[in-house]
Design a protein around this motif. Structure first.
Motif: not given
Length: 91
Positions: A2-6, A8-9, A16-25
């Protein structure tokens, strides 16, 4: 497990946040580029209009100079005729 899954998530969430930030830039940069391109286009159009006006003015000036030249030629011819007539009267 469960710890590894967490982990990974959490990693996926960060990515996803980094990609969204890059997309905004990229979006902001794109908007700035669009504004700059529009301003450049307006400037080029203004330059083209000005060049057209300069060319039109040059054409008018050329026509006026040709007219002046023709008048000077006619004046010169009249002067030569008057001089010739004066020479005939003296004789």
């Amino acid at each position: 497990m469960a710890q590894h899954t967490n982990q990974l998530l959490e990693g996926i969430g960060n990515m996803v946040r980094d990609v969204a930030s890059a997309a905004e830039t990229v979006s902001a940069s794109s908007q700035q580029l669009l504004a700059s391109t529009e301003e450049t286009t307006k400037t080029i159009q203004s330059i083209a209009r000005t060049n057209g006006e300069i060319a039109e003015g040059a054409e008018k000036t050329t026509a006026q100079m040709e007219n002046s030249l023709n008048q000077m030629r006619a004046l010169n011819q009249s002067s030569q005729n008057a001089s010739a007539n004066a020479d005939q009267v003296k004789s």
